[in-house]
Design an enzyme around this catalytic site. Structure first.
Site, PDB file in Angstrom:
ATOM      1  N   LYS A 149      -4.394  -2.964 -10.666  1.00 41.72           N
ATOM      2  CA  LYS A 149      -2.654  -4.155 -10.664  1.00 41.72           C
ATOM      3  C   LYS A 149      -2.493  -4.691 -11.608  1.00 41.72           C
ATOM      4  O   LYS A 149      -1.329  -5.280 -12.086  1.00 41.72           O
ATOM      5  CB  LYS A 149      -2.825  -5.193  -9.513  1.00 41.72           C
ATOM      6  CG  LYS A 149      -2.669  -4.743  -7.768  1.00 41.72           C
ATOM      7  CD  LYS A 149      -2.979  -5.248  -6.994  1.00 41.72           C
ATOM      8  CE  LYS A 149      -2.782  -4.800  -5.654  1.00 41.72           C
ATOM      9  NZ  LYS A 149      -2.262  -5.451  -4.369  1.00 41.72           N
ATOM     10  N   LYS A 158      -2.615   5.950  -4.909  1.00 41.77           N
ATOM     11  CA  LYS A 158      -3.151   5.301  -2.723  1.00 41.77           C
ATOM     12  C   LYS A 158      -1.784   5.270  -2.567  1.00 41.77           C
ATOM     13  O   LYS A 158      -0.388   4.925  -3.231  1.00 41.77           O
ATOM     14  CB  LYS A 158      -3.346   3.796  -3.192  1.00 41.77           C
ATOM     15  CG  LYS A 158      -3.869   3.778  -1.719  1.00 41.77           C
ATOM     16  CD  LYS A 158      -4.977   2.036  -1.813  1.00 41.77           C
ATOM     17  CE  LYS A 158      -3.748   0.974  -2.232  1.00 41.77           C
ATOM     18  NZ  LYS A 158      -4.126  -0.196  -1.647  1.00 41.77           N
ATOM     19  N   LYS A 165       2.157  -0.677  -0.180  1.00 43.28           N
ATOM     20  CA  LYS A 165       3.059  -0.967  -0.306  1.00 43.28           C
ATOM     21  C   LYS A 165       4.675  -1.487  -1.148  1.00 43.28           C
ATOM     22  O   LYS A 165       5.959  -1.622  -1.321  1.00 43.28           O
ATOM     23  CB  LYS A 165       3.432  -2.859   0.804  1.00 43.28           C
ATOM     24  CG  LYS A 165       3.005  -2.899   1.627  1.00 43.28           C
ATOM     25  CD  LYS A 165       2.510  -4.464   1.836  1.00 43.28           C
ATOM     26  CE  LYS A 165       1.410  -4.575   2.836  1.00 43.28           C
ATOM     27  NZ  LYS A 165      -0.071  -5.306   2.118  1.00 43.28           N
TER      28      LYS A 165
HETATM   29  N1  AQP Z   1      -3.319   3.796   1.656  1.00 42.52           N
HETATM   30  C1  AQP Z   1      -4.272   3.421   2.084  1.00 42.52           C
HETATM   31  N2  AQP Z   1      -5.091   3.710   2.582  1.00 42.52           N
HETATM   32  C2  AQP Z   1      -6.233   3.214   3.740  1.00 42.52           C
HETATM   33  N3  AQP Z   1      -6.093   1.869   4.359  1.00 42.52           N
HETATM   34  C3  AQP Z   1      -5.132   1.348   2.875  1.00 42.52           C
HETATM   35  N4  AQP Z   1      -5.142   0.146   2.833  1.00 42.52           N
HETATM   36  C4  AQP Z   1      -4.221  -0.597   2.440  1.00 42.52           C
HETATM   37  N5  AQP Z   1      -3.452   1.102   1.720  1.00 42.52           N
HETATM   38  C5  AQP Z   1      -4.284   1.671   2.386  1.00 42.52           C
HETATM   39  C6  AQP Z   1      -5.626  -0.616   3.917  1.00 42.52           C
HETATM   40  O1  AQP Z   1      -4.845  -1.397   4.923  1.00 42.52           O
HETATM   41  C7  AQP Z   1      -5.535  -3.133   4.954  1.00 42.52           C
HETATM   42  C8  AQP Z   1      -4.369  -3.868   4.113  1.00 42.52           C
HETATM   43  O2  AQP Z   1      -4.484  -3.870   2.692  1.00 42.52           O
HETATM   44  P1  AQP Z   1      -3.171  -4.640   1.843  1.00 42.52           P
HETATM   45  O3  AQP Z   1      -1.717  -4.885   2.163  1.00 42.52           O
HETATM   46  O4  AQP Z   1      -4.255  -6.653   2.387  1.00 42.52           O
HETATM   47  O5  AQP Z   1      -3.604  -4.748   0.866  1.00 42.52           O
HETATM   48  P2  AQP Z   1      -3.706  -3.422  -0.241  1.00 42.52           P
HETATM   49  O6  AQP Z   1      -4.703  -2.660   0.025  1.00 42.52           O
HETATM   50  O7  AQP Z   1      -3.201  -4.134  -1.872  1.00 42.52           O
HETATM   51  O8  AQP Z   1      -2.746  -2.178   0.563  1.00 42.52           O
HETATM   52  P3  AQP Z   1      -1.178  -1.912  -0.552  1.00 42.52           P
HETATM   53  O9  AQP Z   1      -0.112  -1.534  -0.005  1.00 42.52           O
HETATM   54  O10 AQP Z   1      -1.749  -0.857  -1.482  1.00 42.52           O
HETATM   55  O11 AQP Z   1      -0.549  -3.299  -1.203  1.00 42.52           O
HETATM   56  P4  AQP Z   1       0.008  -4.098  -2.142  1.00 42.52           P
HETATM   57  O12 AQP Z   1       1.090  -2.715  -2.730  1.00 42.52           O
HETATM   58  O13 AQP Z   1       1.101  -5.131  -1.884  1.00 42.52           O
HETATM   59  O14 AQP Z   1      -0.887  -3.736  -3.327  1.00 42.52           O
HETATM   60  C9  AQP Z   1      -6.961  -3.201   3.332  1.00 42.52           C
HETATM   61  O15 AQP Z   1      -8.147  -2.770   4.660  1.00 42.52           O
HETATM   62  C10 AQP Z   1      -6.297  -2.025   3.072  1.00 42.52           C
HETATM   63  O16 AQP Z   1      -7.716  -1.105   2.727  1.00 42.52           O
END
Ligand code: AQP
Length: 343
Positions: free
Chosen positions: A115, A207, A210
């Site tokens: 990140k 991955k 969001k």
């Molecule tokens: N691509 C994914 N596949 C499976 N699980 C996922 N999670 C996130 N992306 C995937 C799981 O969703 C939960 C919440 O995630 P989060 O919003 O707390 O943070 P993150 O993992 O950083 O998700 P994003 O979508 O990638 O958000 P941004 O872009 O804001 O960083 C967690 O249990 C995560 O494992």
């Protein structure tokens, strides 16, 4: 105060639109665990601000994540649904854990490296300390299990290291207070199923996320049927036919991803999916995958839209949930204060 036996804690950041990865990797499991565990589901707004969030959008996204939880099937009357910033003990315990965790441990966290990218000097201190706050979220409730996607595995290992070090560093006051086996549990991650890491629809090496600028890379839970079908139709694939066994998915990340998504949506396995579609074209497979995704995601999106139309109702759910969370957290944190020596 006895150690809970099957208490689940997990959270989602209100940092943008929730997508299929969040659903299959996390929220779908949250829903399933309600029958067997006492569940605490948090909207982790303190985590979201580790990268810049527009304040108005943060407030809206916080309500939207609560709406997504409920639309997916979480019952806020039976279990606890709240937003993290309403329970001050999360941040207080995180500070104590900042003093327990070691710089070397945090330096190894791959999510921070991903990140922060090349501009590490400009990343927030909060982004670096993200995993200690996550450990505080979990251990503030002495949670025994945490359902998460595969990307959070390393943070869960750190949470166990922090619990272990706290239990060792403060072994004497912990024993004196009657917590013979240590005060914090060594929480188990729950990472299972065919879609623990859903990848981008445009790039099987990244991955689904969001914060990825291309909307074509992910299926948002609020996408309408036409948009879902279009995104699946245009999802990147390779020129070969689908294999008949999972071994044939090796080195084919995009095919592997779509098969995993199908299996997870159908509550099936990759083997079963390939038994049906192996040897066939992606075109026919994508057609059925689109129908399945619309069938499963469509009703969630519709219910989210209905709930999002009443922000006051979501605020009431989160407020009530925070009161119930505090009832669990406050006595645990009081014990921590005594153990650490705060008067
Ligand atoms: N691509 C994914 N596949 C499976 N699980 C996922 N999670 C996130 N992306 C995937 C799981 O969703 C939960 C919440 O995630 P989060 O919003 O707390 O943070 P993150 O993992 O950083 O998700 P994003 O979508 O990638 O958000 P941004 O872009 O804001 O960083 C967690 O249990 C995560 O494992």
């Amino acid at each position: 105060m006895s150690m809970p036996q099957n208490r689940v804690f997990s959270g989602v950041q209100p940092s943008g639109s929730l997508h299929l990865g969040n659903y299959l990797g996390a929220i779908k499991r949250f829903v399933e665990l309600q029958n067997s565990h006492e569940c605490i589901y948090c909207v982790v707004d303190l985590h979201a601000i580790t990268v810049w969030q527009d304040p108005q959008e943060l407030a809206e996204s916080t309500r939207h994540v609560a709406a997504a939880y409920i639309a997916c099937g979480i019952d806020p009357d039976k279990h606890v649904v709240f937003n993290q910033s309403r329970v001050g003990e999360h941040a207080e315990l995180a500070w104590i854990f900042n003093c327990v965790a070691r710089m070397g441990w945090l330096n190894r966290m791959t999510q921070f490296k991903d990140k922060a990218g090349k501009n590490r000097e400009n990343a927030s201190v909060g982004l670096f300390a993200y995993p200690t706050l996550m450990a505080a979220d979990i251990l503030l409730y002495r949670a025994t299990h945490v359902p998460v996607g595969d990307d959070q595995k390393q943070h869960l290992e750190l949470c166990r290291d922090i619990a272990q070090k706290f239990n060792t560093d403060f072994a004497e006051p912990i024993a004196a207070a009657g917590h013979g086996d240590g005060f914090f549990p060594l929480t188990e991650p729950l990472i299972a199923g065919p879609a623990t890491r859903v990848m981008s629809l445009r790039d099987g090496a990244r991955k689904m996320s969001k914060s990825e600028p291309s909307e074509m890379s992910r299926i948002d839970l609020t996408d309408d049927a036409e948009t879902i079908a279009k995104k699946i139709r245009k999802a990147k694939t390779d020129p070969d036919a689908l294999p008949s066994e999972t071994a044939g998915l090796e080195g084919r990340p995009e095919a592997d991803n779509l098969v995993g998504i199908f299996a997870a949506l159908a509550d099936s396995t990759a083997d079963a999916v390939l038994a049906t579609y192996g040897g066939g074209t992606f075109q026919a497979f994508k057609q059925d995958l689109a129908e399945l995704a619309v069938e499963k995601v469509g009703p969630i999106g519709a219910e989210m839209s209905r709930l999002n139309a009443d922000p006051a109702e979501m605020d009431a759910v989160l407020r009530k949930g925070a009161e119930r969370a505090r009832v669990i957290a406050a006595p645990i944190y009081d014990e921590v204060r005594k153990i650490v020596g705060f008067v």
